[in-house]
Write a protein that holds these residues in place. Sequence first.
Motif, PDB file in Angstrom:
ATOM      1  N   TYR A  97       0.832  -1.209   0.000  1.00 47.44           N
ATOM      2  CA  TYR A  97       0.000   0.000   0.000  1.00 47.44           C
ATOM      3  C   TYR A  97       0.868   1.261   0.000  1.00 47.44           C
ATOM      4  O   TYR A  97       0.670   2.180  -0.790  1.00 47.44           O
ATOM      5  N   GLU A  98       1.853   1.274   0.909  1.00 41.80           N
ATOM      6  CA  GLU A  98       2.679   2.481   1.078  1.00 41.80           C
ATOM      7  C   GLU A  98       3.576   2.748  -0.134  1.00 41.80           C
ATOM      8  O   GLU A  98       3.831   3.898  -0.487  1.00 41.80           O
ATOM      9  N   ARG A 115      -5.736   7.892  -0.642  1.00 39.93           N
ATOM     10  CA  ARG A 115      -6.358   6.676  -0.086  1.00 39.93           C
ATOM     11  C   ARG A 115      -7.288   6.020  -1.087  1.00 39.93           C
ATOM     12  O   ARG A 115      -7.269   4.807  -1.287  1.00 39.93           O
ATOM     13  N   SER A 119      -6.328   2.423  -3.096  1.00 37.84           N
ATOM     14  CA  SER A 119      -7.222   1.272  -2.948  1.00 37.84           C
ATOM     15  C   SER A 119      -7.703   0.776  -4.303  1.00 37.84           C
ATOM     16  O   SER A 119      -7.773  -0.427  -4.550  1.00 37.84           O
ATOM     17  N   GLN A 131      -2.185  -5.814   0.850  1.00 32.60           N
ATOM     18  CA  GLN A 131      -1.764  -4.413   0.871  1.00 32.60           C
ATOM     19  C   GLN A 131      -0.817  -4.069   2.017  1.00 32.60           C
ATOM     20  O   GLN A 131      -0.029  -3.145   1.922  1.00 32.60           O
ATOM     21  N   ASN A 132      -0.889  -4.839   3.095  1.00 32.34           N
ATOM     22  CA  ASN A 132      -0.023  -4.529   4.233  1.00 32.34           C
ATOM     23  C   ASN A 132       1.280  -5.319   4.234  1.00 32.34           C
ATOM     24  O   ASN A 132       2.086  -5.182   5.161  1.00 32.34           O
TER      25      ASN A 132
HETATM   26  P1  ADP Z   1     -11.363   6.209   3.901  1.00 30.70           P
HETATM   27  O1  ADP Z   1     -11.123   7.135   5.031  1.00 30.70           O
HETATM   28  O2  ADP Z   1     -11.516   6.883   2.563  1.00 30.70           O
HETATM   29  O3  ADP Z   1     -12.398   5.136   4.181  1.00 30.70           O
HETATM   30  P2  ADP Z   1      -9.243   4.534   4.800  1.00 30.70           P
HETATM   31  O4  ADP Z   1      -8.310   5.358   5.607  1.00 30.70           O
HETATM   32  O5  ADP Z   1     -10.226   3.667   5.539  1.00 30.70           O
HETATM   33  O6  ADP Z   1      -9.980   5.413   3.709  1.00 30.70           O
HETATM   34  O7  ADP Z   1      -8.353   3.622   3.848  1.00 30.70           O
HETATM   35  C1  ADP Z   1      -8.896   2.880   2.766  1.00 30.70           C
HETATM   36  C2  ADP Z   1      -8.194   1.546   2.740  1.00 30.70           C
HETATM   37  O8  ADP Z   1      -6.777   1.749   2.686  1.00 30.70           O
HETATM   38  C3  ADP Z   1      -8.469   0.721   4.002  1.00 30.70           C
HETATM   39  O9  ADP Z   1      -8.558  -0.662   3.608  1.00 30.70           O
HETATM   40  C4  ADP Z   1      -7.247   0.976   4.862  1.00 30.70           C
HETATM   41  O10 ADP Z   1      -6.991  -0.140   5.690  1.00 30.70           O
HETATM   42  C5  ADP Z   1      -6.166   1.128   3.818  1.00 30.70           C
HETATM   43  N1  ADP Z   1      -5.049   1.973   4.274  1.00 30.70           N
HETATM   44  C6  ADP Z   1      -5.056   3.299   4.547  1.00 30.70           C
HETATM   45  N2  ADP Z   1      -3.836   3.719   4.898  1.00 30.70           N
HETATM   46  C7  ADP Z   1      -3.030   2.623   4.895  1.00 30.70           C
HETATM   47  C8  ADP Z   1      -1.634   2.381   5.149  1.00 30.70           C
HETATM   48  N3  ADP Z   1      -0.779   3.348   5.495  1.00 30.70           N
HETATM   49  N4  ADP Z   1      -1.167   1.116   5.007  1.00 30.70           N
HETATM   50  C9  ADP Z   1      -1.970   0.132   4.637  1.00 30.70           C
HETATM   51  N5  ADP Z   1      -3.295   0.299   4.356  1.00 30.70           N
HETATM   52  C10 ADP Z   1      -3.819   1.521   4.489  1.00 30.70           C
END
Ligand code: ADP
Length: 228
Positions: A97-98, A115, A119, A131-132
Amino acid sequence: MIELQDIWKTYADGTHALRGVSVLIDRNEFVYLVGPSGAGKSTFMKLIYREEIPTKGQISVNGFNIGKLKPRKIPFVRRNIGVIFQDFRLLPNLSAYENIAFAMEVIEAPRRVIRKRTSEVLELVGLKNKQNSLPQQLSGGEQQRVAIARAIVNNPAVIVADEPTGNLDPETSWGIMNLLEEINFRGTTIVMATHNKEIVNTLRKRVIAIEHGTIARDQARGEYGYEI
Ligand code: ADP
Ligand code: ADP
């Protein structure tokens, strides 16, 4: 979309990597660059993404004369070009993801947009569930999918791929090709250097062969044309 006019590239040590290359690549084409090692394929691509500048000749990408670009304009042009390498080149300490989000942070996209779009491309490359994960926790094919997601996240007009399947087994390579075809289908011009005879001869597309720094062959729906 991409135009090279009588491009010459001579490196500092005097090596003539390209000698008078002229080529026009239209919007939405998918082009294979083939040819022996040392022929000039990587140099051709480096000129397109402005990693190198031509010694002589004009090159324009998406309307920008990129050989003559003012330094402050370079980031603006680079975001229009996504680059994919054989060895993935992901940042090892960042998650999938990062790694993708980072490409948007660099151009200072708003956090909410980052974000949403990150996604979206994770979904497109089929890696939402990974993603993680860190790059080292991913297979080669998965790492290349992350690299592709990173290359397309800013919606570039052009993707340049230097042997994107070079480190992958045949089955994984076909998956990567399907993904690149999908991206091309959605409107991105793709230039891909490859030694993969099977892929070139199966997914028939325009083939530009470079030999000794010149264009030896340019065929619509061409063939690989070398033994390996
Ligand atoms: P929103 O606020 O638009 O709903 P989110 O913050 O929930 O967006 O993030 C959308 C997706 O991206 C989620 O599945 C979240 O877990 C993932 N996500 C956001 N930031 C990170 C990050 N730094 N690392 C991994 N996944 C992330
Ligand atoms: P290919 O991608 O087809 O293998 P390259 O574009 O990498 O070919 O190389 C073309 C020629 O330029 C080769 O002779 C190579 O050794 C030379 N070359 C590539 N990069 C450099 C460099 N930075 N300095 C000097 N010579 C280089």
